[in-house]
Design a protein around this motif. Structure first.
Motif, short mmCIF file in Angstrom:
data_model
loop_
_atom_site.label_atom_id
_atom_site.label_comp_id
_atom_site.label_asym_id
_atom_site.label_seq_id
_atom_site.Cartn_x
_atom_site.Cartn_y
_atom_site.Cartn_z
N PRO A 118 0.38 -1.32 0.35
CA PRO A 118 0.09 0.22 0.11
C PRO A 118 1.15 1.36 0.31
O PRO A 118 0.05 2.12 -0.32
N CYS A 119 2.01 1.68 0.52
CA CYS A 119 2.85 2.62 -0.18
C CYS A 119 3.69 2.25 -0.70
O CYS A 119 4.96 3.80 -0.67
N ALA A 120 3.60 1.60 -1.99
CA ALA A 120 4.66 1.88 -3.19
C ALA A 120 4.70 3.05 -3.17
O ALA A 120 5.80 3.62 -4.01
N ASP A 121 3.10 3.70 -3.48
CA ASP A 121 3.64 5.14 -4.16
C ASP A 121 4.05 6.26 -2.98
O ASP A 121 5.85 7.33 -3.71
N LEU A 122 4.43 6.39 -1.85
CA LEU A 122 4.69 6.89 -0.94
C LEU A 122 6.94 6.52 -1.06
O LEU A 122 7.30 7.24 -1.06
N TYR A 123 6.52 5.11 -1.27
CA TYR A 123 8.19 4.48 -1.72
C TYR A 123 8.78 5.44 -2.94
O TYR A 123 9.92 5.91 -2.87
N THR A 124 7.92 5.53 -3.79
CA THR A 124 8.40 6.03 -5.15
C THR A 124 8.68 7.57 -5.36
O THR A 124 9.65 7.85 -5.56
N HIS A 125 7.83 8.52 -4.43
CA HIS A 125 8.14 9.62 -4.09
C HIS A 125 9.61 10.16 -3.40
O HIS A 125 10.51 10.74 -3.83
N ARG A 126 9.78 9.04 -2.21
CA ARG A 126 10.66 9.28 -1.48
C ARG A 126 12.22 9.30 -2.60
O ARG A 126 12.64 9.98 -1.94
N TYR A 127 11.74 8.04 -3.26
CA TYR A 127 12.68 7.43 -4.50
C TYR A 127 13.41 8.80 -5.14
O TYR A 127 14.92 8.35 -5.13
N LEU A 128 12.40 9.52 -5.34
CA LEU A 128 12.90 9.97 -6.83
C LEU A 128 12.94 11.79 -6.02
O LEU A 128 13.44 12.38 -7.17
N ARG A 129 13.09 11.73 -5.10
CA ARG A 129 12.97 12.94 -3.95
C ARG A 129 14.05 13.28 -4.08
O ARG A 129 15.22 14.28 -2.87
N SER A 157 16.74 23.58 -11.60
CA SER A 157 15.87 23.90 -12.61
C SER A 157 14.68 22.11 -11.65
O SER A 157 13.73 22.22 -13.03
N SER A 158 14.27 21.62 -11.02
CA SER A 158 13.47 20.51 -10.82
C SER A 158 13.13 21.47 -9.32
O SER A 158 13.12 22.00 -8.24
N PRO A 159 11.35 20.63 -9.38
CA PRO A 159 10.33 21.07 -8.26
C PRO A 159 11.61 20.70 -6.82
O PRO A 159 12.17 19.11 -6.48
N LYS A 160 10.99 21.34 -5.41
CA LYS A 160 11.98 20.30 -4.76
C LYS A 160 11.06 18.97 -4.11
O LYS A 160 12.42 18.45 -3.69
N ASN A 161 9.69 18.99 -4.13
CA ASN A 161 9.63 17.51 -3.99
C ASN A 161 8.55 17.17 -5.13
O ASN A 161 7.70 17.36 -5.12
N TRP A 162 9.12 16.06 -5.85
CA TRP A 162 8.78 15.49 -6.99
C TRP A 162 7.85 14.76 -6.83
O TRP A 162 7.15 14.69 -5.39
N SER A 163 6.84 15.19 -7.60
CA SER A 163 5.39 14.49 -7.59
C SER A 163 4.39 14.15 -8.83
O SER A 163 5.04 14.18 -9.93
N ALA A 164 3.97 12.54 -8.75
CA ALA A 164 3.26 12.07 -9.87
C ALA A 164 2.48 12.75 -10.29
O ALA A 164 2.16 13.08 -11.06
N CYS A 165 1.62 14.02 -9.41
CA CYS A 165 -0.16 14.58 -9.86
C CYS A 165 0.57 16.09 -9.78
O CYS A 165 1.54 15.93 -8.58
N THR A 166 0.23 16.54 -10.49
CA THR A 166 0.43 18.30 -10.32
C THR A 166 -1.15 18.82 -11.02
O THR A 166 -1.52 18.78 -11.66
#
Length: 269
Positions: A112-123, A137-146
């Protein structure tokens, strides 16, 4: 349902205040449902309020060494937390498989936390560097949706069903030999199986006598129902609709073993 049929049952009405009002009513009625994409699956309990708010932030952060150091410190903390969380999840799964619904086979472990881990990894700074994405040139906190990207409502509500209809008609007429598959998890309320079935039935030829909602099984258990449509004798094209029992919106994430078997059978037919 009556109001939906009156206001939203035609693509020419989708972009209208009346249809918007119906949609808003539907969305409000889903408040309180833990995960509308996988109704019977657990949700991630590790996500903090800070992480929740940072997911929606996609504004570029300022340049400079101070920002670089701050991001590195955040990444170090994220990495430590991520390792601890992964160990916690692994321990829970090993003990009882409690992160998965009781109807899932042991081979299907839901994360259930796969999305959370992905966000942490890509940040993480080292990951961004490896991808040639730099802090300035990148967002402070990468997000899958904006919400920063505004899509045309005309594009968003343009139906894709005519594309499938064209592919089916050309297949029946011998103009291509594509193998086509539409699959649907029956635990998904956003793109519900019943809705998918409705438009499929509208554009598809008759189902074959031997493959009309026929149960398909994995390790002796019913994994869903498989329908193959009769494309006629003028083509080698195939057109199938498969349901995956107990799967949510992202079928491989919810029922990995069954998803793999479904793809294997489809490709080998």
């Amino acid at each position: 349902m009556d109001e939906w049929n009156q206001q939203c049952n035609n693509s020419t009405r989708w972009i209208s205040d009346a249809c918007d009002k119906v949609l808003m009513t539907v969305y409000k009625s889903s408040i309180g449902v833990e995960d509308i994409y996988a109704l019977d699956f657990p949700i991630c309990l590790e996500q903090s309020e800070i992480e929740s708010s940072s997911f929606s932030s996609s504004k570029p952060h300022e340049e400079g060494q101070d920002q670089h150091r701050r991001l590195k410190n955040e990444n170090d903390n994220e990495a430590k937390l991520g390792r601890a969380s992964s160990l916690q999840v692994a321990a829970l799964v090993k003990q009882s498989g409690s992160l998965s619904p009781p109807f899932l086979p042991k081979q299907d472990i839901y994360h259930p936390c796969a999305d959370l881990y992905t966000h942490r990894y890509l940040r993480r700074l080292d990951v961004q560097r490896a991808l040639h994405v730099y802090p300035e040139s990148s967002p402070k906190n990468w997000s899958a949706c904006t919400d920063d990207v505004i899509y045309s409502r005309t594009d968003v509500f343009t139906p894709t069903v005519p594309l499938y209809k064209e592919l089916v008609e050309k297949g029946v007429n011998g103009l291509h030999n594509l193998k086509m598959l539409v699959f649907s998890g029956d635990d998904d309320s956003v793109c519900a199986t019943s809705g998918t079935q409705t438009w499929l039935w509208d554009i598809s030829p008759n189902a074959t006598a031997t493959r009309s909602f026929a149960p398909w099984r994995v390790e002796g258990q019913t994994a869903g129902f498989w329908t193959t449509y009769d494309m006629g004798e003028r083509t080698n094209a195939t057109w199938s609709f498969v349901t995956v029992h107990g799967a949510g919106h992202e079928v491989p994430a919810c029922r990995s073993m069954e998803a793999l078997e479904m793809f294997r059978r489809f490709l080998n037919e």
